[in-house]
Design an enzyme around this catalytic site. Structure first.
Site, PDB file in Angstrom:
ATOM      1  N   ASP A  87      13.961 -49.130  -1.790  1.00  0.00           N
ATOM      2  CA  ASP A  87      12.925 -49.182  -2.845  1.00  0.00           C
ATOM      3  C   ASP A  87      11.616 -48.608  -2.305  1.00  0.00           C
ATOM      4  O   ASP A  87      11.485 -48.367  -1.107  1.00  0.00           O
ATOM      5  CB  ASP A  87      12.687 -50.637  -3.286  1.00  0.00           C
ATOM      6  CG  ASP A  87      12.329 -51.513  -2.089  1.00  0.00           C
ATOM      7  OD1 ASP A  87      13.241 -52.069  -1.477  1.00  0.00           O
ATOM      8  OD2 ASP A  87      11.134 -51.600  -1.726  1.00  0.00           O
TER       9      ASP A  87
ATOM     10  N   ASP B 151       8.734 -50.278  -2.380  1.00  0.00           N
ATOM     11  CA  ASP B 151       7.811 -51.413  -2.333  1.00  0.00           C
ATOM     12  C   ASP B 151       7.012 -51.411  -3.643  1.00  0.00           C
ATOM     13  O   ASP B 151       7.587 -51.066  -4.689  1.00  0.00           O
ATOM     14  CB  ASP B 151       6.940 -51.352  -1.075  1.00  0.00           C
ATOM     15  CG  ASP B 151       6.464 -52.740  -0.648  1.00  0.00           C
ATOM     16  OD1 ASP B 151       7.228 -53.693  -0.837  1.00  0.00           O
ATOM     17  OD2 ASP B 151       5.346 -52.881  -0.152  1.00  0.00           O
TER      18      ASP B 151
HETATM   19  N1  ADE Z   1       9.966 -53.677  -0.202  1.00  0.00           N
HETATM   20  C1  ADE Z   1      10.483 -54.432   0.746  1.00  0.00           C
HETATM   21  N2  ADE Z   1       9.677 -55.263   1.467  1.00  0.00           N
HETATM   22  C2  ADE Z   1      10.212 -56.037   2.445  1.00  0.00           C
HETATM   23  N3  ADE Z   1      11.506 -56.065   2.757  1.00  0.00           N
HETATM   24  C3  ADE Z   1      12.326 -55.265   2.071  1.00  0.00           C
HETATM   25  N4  ADE Z   1      13.643 -55.062   2.161  1.00  0.00           N
HETATM   26  C4  ADE Z   1      13.997 -54.161   1.238  1.00  0.00           C
HETATM   27  N5  ADE Z   1      12.925 -53.755   0.531  1.00  0.00           N
HETATM   28  C5  ADE Z   1      11.861 -54.421   1.041  1.00  0.00           C
END
Ligand code: ADE
Ligand SMILES: CSC[C@H]1O[C@H](OP(=O)(O)O)[C@H](O)[C@@H]1O
Length: 293
Positions: A209, A211
């Protein structure tokens, strides 16, 4: 010459290792408490492999509840010389979209709620973490990825947050501004403990992703992450199989000394050492503590 034993820690979405042959489950006792799960010990193409599921089957453990010390201690007891972490992560760069594998070479530790050393009162040690990742493992991983046509980026910085909540927008924008590549919740203190245990360590940070900094992707959700995890997990299994096929059968000496990290680290005088702590350090630091003369 030491035989190479490859350890694999499977993170989110990776609770088993397809391709692992002649598997037996082993529950190893650790003086550091309960590891995440039983070890799955087997081989791929004749290379001994030890697999550990970080969150356990069913994703039972949150990042702060994982006993990282017990995990690394058990892997050490099982003879692991080289350790690969397979980890889901969020991305801070447009050019690292979901599905990209990042062979990170640096970590920033923002965790605050986890024991992060095997050493302490009665036996103090300071290992170097300047270069936390074994460059040799990164090269082997990059070559395996190329052979399997898997998109990898050869370096990057992984910031480890405590979690379990995802970042606020302000945190996300700050980490992006600081130039970090990816974020996760598990690789610290794991990498520190692997170094203390003299195990070469590398991470495959698998982007799931963006974030929450990205204008087109607002907030992260577990649902969105799970969609990407399955495809990442399939690529990770192919990557590990290829890595195992081509991996040297003798452990190669680490060019940055990860596998000898304790040679220059312990500062407590022999007469000031706590025998109880020394007993717990039998696997992790046995190589240096058992030296006579
Ligand atoms: N955006 C994110 N922040 C922290 N850990 C994650 N693991 C997968 N995506 C994450
Ligand atoms: C399920 S998304 C958040 C979760 O995924 C990562 O775990 P791992 O490194 O074990 O793959 C991240 O660090 C969080 O723990």
């Amino acid at each position: 010459m030491t035989k190479a034993v490859l350890g694999i820690i499977g993170g989110s979405g990776i609770y088993d290792l397809p391709g692992l042959e002649n598997v037996r489950e082993e529950r190893i006792e650790s003086p550091w408490g309960e590891p995440s799960a039983a070890l799955r010990i087997g081989d791929i193409a004749g290379l001994p492999i030890v697999f550990l599921s970080r969150h356990d089957k069913g994703h039972r453990l949150s990042p702060s509840d994982i006993n990282y010390r017990a995990n690394i201690d058990c892997l050490k007891r099982a003879g692991v010389t080289d350790l690969i972490s397979l980890s889901a992560c969020g991305s801070y760069k447009e050019e690292l979209p979901p599905g990209t594998f990042v062979l990170v070479d640096q970590f920033v530790d923002r965790t605050y709620n986890r024991p992060s050393s095997f050493f302490g009162k009665g036996c103090v040690a300071h290992v170097s973490m300047a270069h936390p990742v074994s460059p040799r493992l990164r090269i082997h991983l990059a070559e395996a990825a190329r052979a399997e046509d898997i998109e990898v980026v050869r370096d990057g910085t992984y910031v480890c947050m405590e979690g379990p909540q995802f970042s606020t927008l302000a945190e996300s924008l700050t980490y992006k501004e600081l130039g970090y590549s990816v974020i996760g919740m598990t690789n610290m203190p794991e990498a520190k403990l692997a170094r203390e245990a003299e195990i070469c360590y590398a991470t495959v940070a698998m982007v799931t992703d963006f974030d929450c900094w990205h204008p087109d992707h607002d907030a992260v959700t577990v649902q969105d992450i799970i969609k990407v995890l399955t495809e990442n997990a399939e690529n990770a299994a192919r990557l590990v199989s290829r890595l195992a096929k081509d991996f040297p059968r003798e452990h190669e000496e680490c060019p940055i000394g990860s596998d000898r990290a304790l040679d220059t680290a312990i500062i407590t005088a022999p007469e000031a050492r706590d025998p109880e702590l020394l007993k717990k350090l039998d696997a992790v630091a046995g190589r240096v503590l058992n030296q006579t003369g």
